[in-house]
Motif scaffolding. Structure first.
Motif, mmCIF file in Angstrom:
data_model
loop_
_atom_site.group_PDB
_atom_site.id
_atom_site.type_symbol
_atom_site.label_atom_id
_atom_site.label_comp_id
_atom_site.label_asym_id
_atom_site.label_seq_id
_atom_site.Cartn_x
_atom_site.Cartn_y
_atom_site.Cartn_z
ATOM 1 N N GLY A 269 0.764 -1.183 0.098
ATOM 2 C CA GLY A 269 0.007 0.133 0.020
ATOM 3 C C GLY A 269 0.909 1.311 -0.051
ATOM 4 N N GLY A 270 0.150 2.329 -0.289
ATOM 5 C CA GLY A 270 0.996 3.737 -0.355
ATOM 6 C C GLY A 270 0.116 4.635 -0.828
ATOM 7 N N GLY A 271 0.836 5.788 -1.182
ATOM 8 C CA GLY A 271 -0.184 7.135 -1.553
ATOM 9 C C GLY A 271 -0.103 7.559 -3.085
ATOM 10 N N TYR A 272 0.163 6.365 -3.749
ATOM 11 C CA TYR A 272 0.329 6.902 -5.279
ATOM 12 C C TYR A 272 -0.972 5.957 -5.958
ATOM 13 C CZ TYR A 272 4.874 8.130 -5.079
ATOM 14 O OH TYR A 272 6.318 8.878 -4.768
ATOM 15 N N ALA A 273 -1.675 6.792 -6.858
ATOM 16 C CA ALA A 273 -2.746 6.232 -7.637
ATOM 17 C C ALA A 273 -2.502 5.224 -8.784
ATOM 18 C CB ALA A 273 -3.524 7.303 -8.408
ATOM 19 N N MET A 274 -3.320 4.182 -8.459
ATOM 20 C CA MET A 274 -3.292 2.773 -9.402
ATOM 21 C C MET A 274 -3.886 3.174 -10.590
ATOM 22 S SD MET A 274 -3.651 0.611 -5.861
ATOM 23 C CE MET A 274 -4.455 1.978 -5.384
ATOM 24 N N VAL A 275 -3.740 3.266 -11.802
ATOM 25 C CA VAL A 275 -4.593 3.687 -12.670
ATOM 26 C C VAL A 275 -4.758 2.263 -13.421
ATOM 27 C CG1 VAL A 275 -3.608 5.937 -12.987
ATOM 28 C CG2 VAL A 275 -2.647 4.124 -14.308
ATOM 29 N N ALA A 276 -4.036 1.273 -13.357
ATOM 30 C CA ALA A 276 -4.205 0.158 -14.142
ATOM 31 C C ALA A 276 -3.496 -1.060 -13.129
ATOM 32 C CB ALA A 276 -3.868 0.101 -15.626
ATOM 33 N N THR A 277 -3.984 -2.437 -13.787
ATOM 34 C CA THR A 277 -3.454 -3.425 -13.012
ATOM 35 C C THR A 277 -3.276 -4.573 -14.169
ATOM 36 O OG1 THR A 277 -4.520 -3.151 -11.051
ATOM 37 C CG2 THR A 277 -3.481 -5.451 -11.236
ATOM 38 N N VAL A 278 -2.040 -4.905 -14.064
ATOM 39 C CA VAL A 278 -1.489 -6.138 -15.192
ATOM 40 C C VAL A 278 -2.367 -7.285 -14.665
ATOM 41 C CG1 VAL A 278 0.377 -7.567 -16.047
ATOM 42 C CG2 VAL A 278 0.890 -5.108 -15.405
ATOM 43 N N ILE A 279 -2.906 -7.915 -15.554
ATOM 44 C CA ILE A 279 -3.600 -9.158 -15.383
ATOM 45 C C ILE A 279 -2.848 -10.214 -14.934
ATOM 46 C CG2 ILE A 279 -5.470 -8.501 -17.095
ATOM 47 C CD1 ILE A 279 -4.312 -10.565 -18.937
ATOM 48 N N SER A 280 -3.124 -11.213 -14.136
ATOM 49 C CA SER A 280 -2.243 -12.266 -13.704
ATOM 50 C C SER A 280 -1.585 -12.806 -14.633
ATOM 51 C CB SER A 280 -3.164 -13.131 -12.566
ATOM 52 O OG SER A 280 -4.433 -13.648 -13.112
ATOM 53 N N ALA A 281 -2.413 -13.373 -15.676
ATOM 54 C CA ALA A 281 -1.868 -14.278 -16.815
ATOM 55 C C ALA A 281 -0.757 -13.446 -17.574
ATOM 56 C CB ALA A 281 -2.991 -14.543 -17.819
ATOM 57 N N ASP A 282 -0.521 -12.468 -17.432
ATOM 58 C CA ASP A 282 0.516 -11.626 -17.883
ATOM 59 C C ASP A 282 1.780 -11.255 -16.976
ATOM 60 O OD1 ASP A 282 -0.499 -11.748 -20.489
ATOM 61 O OD2 ASP A 282 -0.765 -9.753 -20.895
#
Length: 322
Positions: A269-282
């Motif tokens: 966790g932390g204070g940066y915005a997460m704009v997307a997430t790499v899918i688990s398959a990749d």
């Protein structure tokens, strides 16, 4: 049975499938960065998928066996030598007591894996043998290997199979300098302007040398954020938020440029915005990126991400005959 480490390589650590179930208290899942390559090496020597292997980053170790052993080398292409003679990756290598194994330079990619029948036999810590170097946890004394280390190897169970004769080319991972990585947008993509989100998803990004087990930083154009008065507790930059939990594979953009894709040893966790997430398959594909790799982030739906995960699970089931 053990490996006597004569030269440790750049960063050689013990890894397995990872330490799941403790991310909520700040301990990352860890495990082999390229899980598929590690599993293939285990399959060749007759281990289960869960046995610990050696993960070698860029420059591999030189070690000597104390007894006869069966090993396999998978992952990024690298020259393999036993007593100075060239040997092959992706197949079983029968070693005698006192044999010396060494490696050349990687031809592409970032990591290769050494599996040994019986697995690397370091103590379980919170259910895993994986090394978390930042926390000095697990693995061999909580750190990367050093010259003079004696790394224990487990005894293969009587029920162990001989393993695979080799790995078919079609099952081997591909190491390329040009990749498409699938992502699911969110949780904070709404903080980007329409142009900013388009820049993230339409640009070609170049992996910088700042890439390790924690995360991979990419260079490219600046990304536009929506202006706002920052809430109490957030930093002054538009990419800052009040602290939130990070999903494994989250993409942050500190300062509005150079996206960072978090990986196996990332903080929770932390204070940066997460704009997307790499899918688990990749995630394995992401782990194979070497500095300079050209990468595009392709947005997919949650249903597409789940479908990709199911496809990967089916491939693993075929490998292990389950």
């Amino acid at each position: 049975m053990s490996f006597e480490i004569l030269e440790p390589g750049l960063s050689t650590t013990v890894q397995d499938l990872g330490r799941l179930g403790y991310y909520n208290v700040g301990i990352p899942q860890g495990g082999s960065m390229d899980q598929w390559s590690a599993e293939l090496a285990n399959a060749v020597v007759g281990n289960t998928a869960a046995e610990a292997v050696l993960e070698c980053t860029y420059l591999g170790p030189r070690f000597r066996t104390t007894e006869a052993a069966v090993i396999a080398i998978s992952g990024a292409p690298v020259d393999v030598k036993v007593n100075g003679e060239n040997r092959e990756q992706w197949t079983r290598l029968e070693l005698a007591a006192g044999d010396e194994v060494s490696f050349g330079f990687l031809q592409s990619g970032t990591r290769f894996y050494i599996a040994v029948r019986g697995g690397i036999d370091v103590p379980l810590v919170l259910g895993s043998r994986s090394t978390y170097s930042l926390g000095s946890l697990g693995g061999f004394k909580g750190r990367k290997l050093e010259a003079g280390d004696i790394v224990p190897v487990g005894q293969a169970p009587a029920t162990a199979t001989a393993g695979l004769d080799g790995i078919d080319t079609a099952m081997r991972p591909i190491f390329t300098r040009d990749q498409d990585i699938r992502v699911v947008c969110g949780l904070y993509d709404h903080r980007l302007t329409e142009a900013g989100l388009d820049t993230l998803l339409s640009s070609t990004w170049t992996l910088t040398p700042v890439a390790d087990r924690t995360g991979l930083r990419y260079a490219g154009p600046a990304i536009e954020w929506k202006p706002r008065q920052q809430p109490f507790g957030a930093g002054s930059d538009p990419s800052n938020i009040v602290d939130a939990g990070y999903a494994v594979g989250s993409i942050q953009i500190p300062g509005g440029k150079e996206p960072i894709a978090l990986h196996r040893d990332a903080v929770s966790g932390g204070g940066y915005a997460m704009v997307a997430t790499v899918i688990s398959a990749d995630m394995d594909l992401l782990a194979r990126n070497a500095p300079g790799t050209k990468t595009r982030f392709l947005a997919v739906t949650m249903d597409e991400a789940l479908s990709a995960r199911a496809e990967l699970k089916a491939v693993r089931s075929r490998l292990w005959g389950k």
